[in-house]
Design a protein around this motif. Structure first.
Motif, PDB file in Angstrom:
ATOM      1  N   GLY A 498       0.787  -1.235   0.000  1.00 23.81           N
ATOM      2  CA  GLY A 498       0.000   0.000   0.000  1.00 23.81           C
ATOM      3  C   GLY A 498       0.810   1.271   0.000  1.00 23.81           C
ATOM      4  O   GLY A 498       0.582   2.166  -0.821  1.00 23.81           O
ATOM      5  N   LEU A 499       1.781   1.401   0.920  1.00 25.57           N
ATOM      6  CA  LEU A 499       2.561   2.647   0.997  1.00 25.57           C
ATOM      7  C   LEU A 499       3.447   2.823  -0.234  1.00 25.57           C
ATOM      8  O   LEU A 499       3.600   3.941  -0.738  1.00 25.57           O
ATOM      9  N   SER A 500       4.047   1.721  -0.698  1.00 26.82           N
ATOM     10  CA  SER A 500       4.873   1.819  -1.900  1.00 26.82           C
ATOM     11  C   SER A 500       4.041   2.254  -3.093  1.00 26.82           C
ATOM     12  O   SER A 500       4.450   3.129  -3.870  1.00 26.82           O
ATOM     13  N   LEU A 501       2.868   1.674  -3.248  1.00 29.66           N
ATOM     14  CA  LEU A 501       1.986   2.061  -4.342  1.00 29.66           C
ATOM     15  C   LEU A 501       1.556   3.516  -4.210  1.00 29.66           C
ATOM     16  O   LEU A 501       1.523   4.264  -5.195  1.00 29.66           O
ATOM     17  N   ALA A 502       1.217   3.948  -2.977  1.00 29.94           N
ATOM     18  CA  ALA A 502       0.821   5.342  -2.771  1.00 29.94           C
ATOM     19  C   ALA A 502       1.927   6.295  -3.198  1.00 29.94           C
ATOM     20  O   ALA A 502       1.678   7.291  -3.891  1.00 29.94           O
ATOM     21  N   ARG A 503       3.173   5.997  -2.797  1.00 33.79           N
ATOM     22  CA  ARG A 503       4.276   6.878  -3.188  1.00 33.79           C
ATOM     23  C   ARG A 503       4.435   6.926  -4.704  1.00 33.79           C
ATOM     24  O   ARG A 503       4.618   8.009  -5.296  1.00 33.79           O
ATOM     25  N   GLN A 504       4.377   5.777  -5.360  1.00 34.35           N
ATOM     26  CA  GLN A 504       4.557   5.751  -6.807  1.00 34.35           C
ATOM     27  C   GLN A 504       3.452   6.518  -7.521  1.00 34.35           C
ATOM     28  O   GLN A 504       3.711   7.231  -8.504  1.00 34.35           O
ATOM     29  N   LEU A 505       2.229   6.390  -7.041  1.00 32.28           N
ATOM     30  CA  LEU A 505       1.135   7.141  -7.658  1.00 32.28           C
ATOM     31  C   LEU A 505       1.278   8.642  -7.413  1.00 32.28           C
ATOM     32  O   LEU A 505       0.988   9.460  -8.298  1.00 32.28           O
ATOM     33  N   VAL A 506       1.722   9.013  -6.213  1.00 30.61           N
ATOM     34  CA  VAL A 506       1.954  10.430  -5.921  1.00 30.61           C
ATOM     35  C   VAL A 506       3.025  10.980  -6.857  1.00 30.61           C
ATOM     36  O   VAL A 506       2.890  12.075  -7.427  1.00 30.61           O
ATOM     37  N   GLU A 507       4.122  10.236  -7.038  1.00 26.41           N
ATOM     38  CA  GLU A 507       5.211  10.707  -7.894  1.00 26.41           C
ATOM     39  C   GLU A 507       4.794  10.769  -9.352  1.00 26.41           C
ATOM     40  O   GLU A 507       5.287  11.614 -10.106  1.00 26.41           O
ATOM     41  N   LEU A 508       3.892   9.865  -9.778  1.00 25.97           N
ATOM     42  CA  LEU A 508       3.370   9.954 -11.142  1.00 25.97           C
ATOM     43  C   LEU A 508       2.627  11.266 -11.367  1.00 25.97           C
ATOM     44  O   LEU A 508       2.572  11.774 -12.490  1.00 25.97           O
ATOM     45  N   HIS A 509       2.047  11.815 -10.300  1.00 28.48           N
ATOM     46  CA  HIS A 509       1.353  13.108 -10.382  1.00 28.48           C
ATOM     47  C   HIS A 509       2.305  14.287 -10.193  1.00 28.48           C
ATOM     48  O   HIS A 509       1.857  15.441 -10.151  1.00 28.48           O
ATOM     49  N   GLY A 510       3.595  14.023 -10.050  1.00 23.20           N
ATOM     50  CA  GLY A 510       4.557  15.100  -9.842  1.00 23.20           C
ATOM     51  C   GLY A 510       4.636  15.575  -8.411  1.00 23.20           C
ATOM     52  O   GLY A 510       5.180  16.648  -8.144  1.00 23.20           O
ATOM     53  N   GLY A 511       4.090  14.800  -7.479  1.00 24.94           N
ATOM     54  CA  GLY A 511       4.093  15.195  -6.070  1.00 24.94           C
ATOM     55  C   GLY A 511       5.102  14.413  -5.253  1.00 24.94           C
ATOM     56  O   GLY A 511       5.969  13.719  -5.789  1.00 24.94           O
ATOM     57  N   SER A 512       4.991  14.529  -3.935  1.00 27.83           N
ATOM     58  CA  SER A 512       5.894  13.836  -3.022  1.00 27.83           C
ATOM     59  C   SER A 512       5.133  13.453  -1.764  1.00 27.83           C
ATOM     60  O   SER A 512       4.119  14.064  -1.420  1.00 27.83           O
ATOM     61  N   VAL A 513       5.632  12.414  -1.097  1.00 32.04           N
ATOM     62  CA  VAL A 513       5.033  11.977   0.162  1.00 32.04           C
ATOM     63  C   VAL A 513       6.160  11.690   1.137  1.00 32.04           C
ATOM     64  O   VAL A 513       7.182  11.112   0.768  1.00 32.04           O
ATOM     65  N   GLN A 514       5.971  12.124   2.372  1.00 31.56           N
ATOM     66  CA  GLN A 514       6.983  11.936   3.407  1.00 31.56           C
ATOM     67  C   GLN A 514       6.344  11.329   4.646  1.00 31.56           C
ATOM     68  O   GLN A 514       5.192  11.615   4.973  1.00 31.56           O
ATOM     69  N   ALA A 515       7.131  10.489   5.320  1.00 26.29           N
ATOM     70  CA  ALA A 515       6.686   9.881   6.581  1.00 26.29           C
ATOM     71  C   ALA A 515       7.555  10.406   7.705  1.00 26.29           C
ATOM     72  O   ALA A 515       8.754  10.624   7.529  1.00 26.29           O
ATOM     73  N   ALA A 516       6.944  10.629   8.870  1.00 31.07           N
ATOM     74  CA  ALA A 516       7.689  11.111  10.036  1.00 31.07           C
ATOM     75  C   ALA A 516       7.112  10.461  11.286  1.00 31.07           C
ATOM     76  O   ALA A 516       5.924  10.126  11.349  1.00 31.07           O
ATOM     77  N   CYS A 522       4.785   6.662  19.450  1.00 29.32           N
ATOM     78  CA  CYS A 522       4.564   8.116  19.355  1.00 29.32           C
ATOM     79  C   CYS A 522       3.754   8.510  18.120  1.00 29.32           C
ATOM     80  O   CYS A 522       3.708   9.691  17.765  1.00 29.32           O
ATOM     81  N   GLY A 523       3.134   7.550  17.454  1.00 26.54           N
ATOM     82  CA  GLY A 523       2.322   7.890  16.298  1.00 26.54           C
ATOM     83  C   GLY A 523       3.154   8.207  15.067  1.00 26.54           C
ATOM     84  O   GLY A 523       4.392   8.241  15.103  1.00 26.54           O
ATOM     85  N   SER A 524       2.442   8.453  13.963  1.00 30.74           N
ATOM     86  CA  SER A 524       3.108   8.733  12.687  1.00 30.74           C
ATOM     87  C   SER A 524       2.404   9.883  11.979  1.00 30.74           C
ATOM     88  O   SER A 524       1.239  10.186  12.252  1.00 30.74           O
ATOM     89  N   ARG A 525       3.140  10.512  11.061  1.00 26.44           N
ATOM     90  CA  ARG A 525       2.569  11.606  10.260  1.00 26.44           C
ATOM     91  C   ARG A 525       2.998  11.412   8.811  1.00 26.44           C
ATOM     92  O   ARG A 525       4.188  11.262   8.509  1.00 26.44           O
TER      93      ARG A 525
END
Length: 681
Positions: A498-516, A522-525
């Motif tokens: 899921g996360l790998s696919l989400a990143r690839q689809l975001v990058e296909l749109h010219g965007g970016s995704v970051q995890a923190a 302590c949760g995630s963002r």
């Protein structure tokens, strides 16, 4: 005249006064006069330096002039130095003896200065001329050698450039046939009148041949060259085709085995006929070098072909896997639709479980297919202006319908944030990211979703209070198949797609995704950024189309899977349709011609006569106005194109969503006349 240009004149006499007089007499010549008092001293001087002339006194104590001359002539280097004997006595016998020792003149003393200087000058000039000719000859030899070296260097450079360009030409294409033609094109006609490339493979040898202009002896060379190629393969070394006719043997052909990575890929051979010159060592070396580069180029083509075949097999496997998974999914979906229509029984909880697991399984199959399509560059985006705030609302409704949000506190803070994107893919990205947050946030936890425009970006931020991520997990969060929880007893499902696919689809749109994350517990963002777009211009002329009530139709199902056919038939019957079923293509064609249905739903993967052929035969018959729906586990653009070419009206990917199927049936009802109603009284 510089001192370096002066020549040496040797004067040998035992009388110092005579030496002084001779030195003074010869000073006008401007040469270097060396005076010694004995034959032994003369020999020492002659061994140390070059002399143009020797003036040798005959009558000297210890060693007279004749003895000194004899010793001088014994040295090969000194044999050609002119000797002028000087004596006070006129003795014919002595003169003959002097000439026999190689003397060039015999002068009586006292000498006449002008005569002596004239004679000495003649030999000095002759020495200078000889030295000049010698230097010129040495310079010519040196020049010739330099020219030869330069020509050899230029030839070597041209060979290196040619081989470099040839290597580039050979590796320009990764298609084996194209590369083979390029190799033969480099051989003929530049290196021969005939060339042959034989490549070995598990399923047999492949032979490529190139002929140049007709030359005498080419046919014979071609026959003999085949034998040389066999020897080259057996010996693992180059073999020469030698013509032993005529006065001498000449090389008419060269066969080189092609080695790469410890394997013999084949053999390359080239030959010349008459009247072309035979091969010399340089051209043989060039052919061998070209053979080495050809081996590397062919090996690259074979490796690329192997990779392509592996990719093709992988794609076929994934597509087949998805198809096989979708067959039972179709049956389950139809069964669930039947249960939901019946309703009011104690199986409500079971239906909920079936629905949730069905959605999970469908989601996994779709993700698996999408990853394969993205990695092979076979995914396309249908872009439009999309509001991320609306996409988040759709995402949450989808998750809520699947009962995946129970036990979590969801808060949404949204502003309109527009992007130019594929709306379906945006929903897929958000469902994967929010679904990941739900998966790793225990019940009672909260998930905050914020949508906002920010500078040139449209941003979606998903913050959860879940288990969090370690630095190592953060570094690999978007890697394919990576999951932080590797324990066998882990309770969270999924394939790590899921996360790998989400990143690839975001990058296909010219965007970016970051995890923190601040660490475990302590949760995630997750922050997604897309290039911001202007909102769409309102269409004042737009009219909303209301829903259409589905009427009763006569429907024929052609499906070889008994469970899938039975459940879909039951579902459509409950929807008010008159439904019939066929288990194979010929039966389906026969029933369609007799029943004259309004709509035929056809599984493409039928045994024997497949769904495409069923559609083509129905279109060619009197049932050409029937609505045809293709039902398949394959849903790529190429699959849809093939169904349209076969005559289908639309293509539905398994498992068929009941509401979507109803919409398609309603659309076909509106767009086509009803054949069944036309035949009814």
């Amino acid at each position: 005249m510089g001192r370096a240009d002066r020549v040496n004149i040797l004067v040998v006499d035992d009388r110092p006064s005579k030496l002084i007089a001779m030195e003074a007499l010869l000073a006008d010549l401007g040469e270097n006069v060396v005076c010694v008092g004995s034959g032994a001293d003369a020999l020492r001087q002659l061994l140390e330096r070059e002399f143009a002339l020797i003036l040798l006194d005959v009558n000297m104590p210890d060693m007279d002039g004749f003895e000194a001359a004899a010793l001088i002539r014994q040295r090969p280097r000194l044999q050609h130095i002119p000797i002028i004997f000087m004596t006070a006595g006129s003795d014919e016998h002595h003169a003959l003896q002097g000439y026999s020792l190689g003397a060039v003149d015999y002068i009586l003393t006292p000498v006449v200065p002008e005569v002596l200087r004239t004679k000495v000058k003649v030999f000095v000039d002759l020495f200078k001329m000889t030295e000049q000719l010698k230097r010129q000859a040495e310079e010519r030899v040196a020049l010739a050698e330099e020219q030869a070296r330069r020509a050899a260097a230029e030839a070597a450079n041209l060979r290196a450039v040619f081989l470099g360009d040839a290597g580039k030409s050979m590796t320009r294409s990764l298609d084996l046939e194209t590369t083979a033609n390029t190799i033969l094109g480099l051989m003929v006609p530049d290196f021969g009148d005939f060339a042959m490339l034989r490549l070995s493979a598990a399923d047999g040898d492949t032979v490529h041949v190139r002929h140049g202009e007709a030359s005498r002896g080419t046919a014979e060379a071609e026959t003999s060259l085949s034998a040389s190629m066999e020897r080259a393969v057996r010996s693992l070394g180059s073999q020469l085709l030698i013509d032993r006719g005529g006065d001498e043997s000449v090389v008419r052909g060269v066969a080189c085995p092609l080695h790469a990575r410890g394997t013999t890929l084949g053999v390359l051979a080239v030959a010349v006929g008459e009247p072309r010159k035979p091969y010399d060592p340089v051209r043989i070396m060039m052919v061998e070098e070209l053979g080495a580069r050809a081996a590397m180029a062919i090996d690259n083509c074979l490796l690329y072909r192997e990779i392509e075949q592996r990719d093709l097999r992988k794609e076929q496997f994934v597509a087949m896997l998805a198809h096989e998974l979708r067959n039972p999914l179709g049956a389950i979906t139809s069964a669930l639709g039947v249960l939901e229509r019946v309703g009011g029984d104690p199986a409500d909880r079971a239906r909920g479980v079936i629905r949730r697991q069905l959605e999970n399984l469908t989601h996994l199959v779709d993700d698996l297919l999408d990853v394969s399509r993205i990695t092979t560059g076979k995914i396309s985006l249908n872009r439009s202006i999309v509001n991320l705030a609306e996409s988040v609302e759709r995402c949450l409704k989808t998750l809520e319908a699947g009962e995946r949000m129970a036990g979590h506190v969801i808060s949404v803070q949204s502003e309109e944030a527009w992007v130019e994107a594929d709306s379906v893919r945006i929903d897929q990205i958000l469902i994967n990211l929010v679904g990941n947050a739900l998966k790793y946030t225990p019940a009672g936890g909260s998930i905050d979703i914020r949508v906002r425009p920010e500078d040139d970006d449209s941003v979606v931020e998903i913050v959860d209070t879940g288990v969090g991520m370690s630095p190592e997990a953060l570094a690999h969060a978007f890697d394919l198949f990576f999951q932080a929880d590797r324990a066998p007893e882990r309770t969270q499902g999924g394939l790590g797609i899921g996360l790998s696919l989400a990143r690839q689809l975001v990058e296909l749109h010219g965007g970016s995704v970051q995890a923190a994350s601040d660490g475990k517990g302590c949760g995630s963002r997750f922050t997604v950024r897309f290039p911001r777009s202007a909102p769409p211009v309102p269409d004042s002329d737009g009219v909303k189309v209301s829903g259409h009530e589905i009427g009763r139709s006569r429907i024929l199902l052609v499906e070889d899977n008994d469970d899938a056919r039975e459940m879909l038939q039951m579902l459509l019957t409950l929807a008010g349709h008159e439904v019939y079923g066929a288990c194979d293509g010929p039966t389906g064609i026969e029933m369609a011609l007799s029943l004259i249905p309004d709509i035929v739903v056809i599984d493409l993967g039928l045994p024997g006569v497949d769904g495409y052929e069923v559609a083509r035969q129905l279109r060619a018959s009197r049932s050409k106005d029937v609505g045809l729906i293709a039902l398949s586990g394959y849903g790529q653009a190429e699959d849809r194109r093939k169904t349209l070419e076969a005559g289908f009206d639309t293509h539905i990917v398994k498992p068929a969503d009941p509401s979507h199927l109803s919409t398609v049936i309603a659309t076909l009802q509106r767009g086509r006349p009803s054949p069944s109603r036309q035949t009814l009284p």
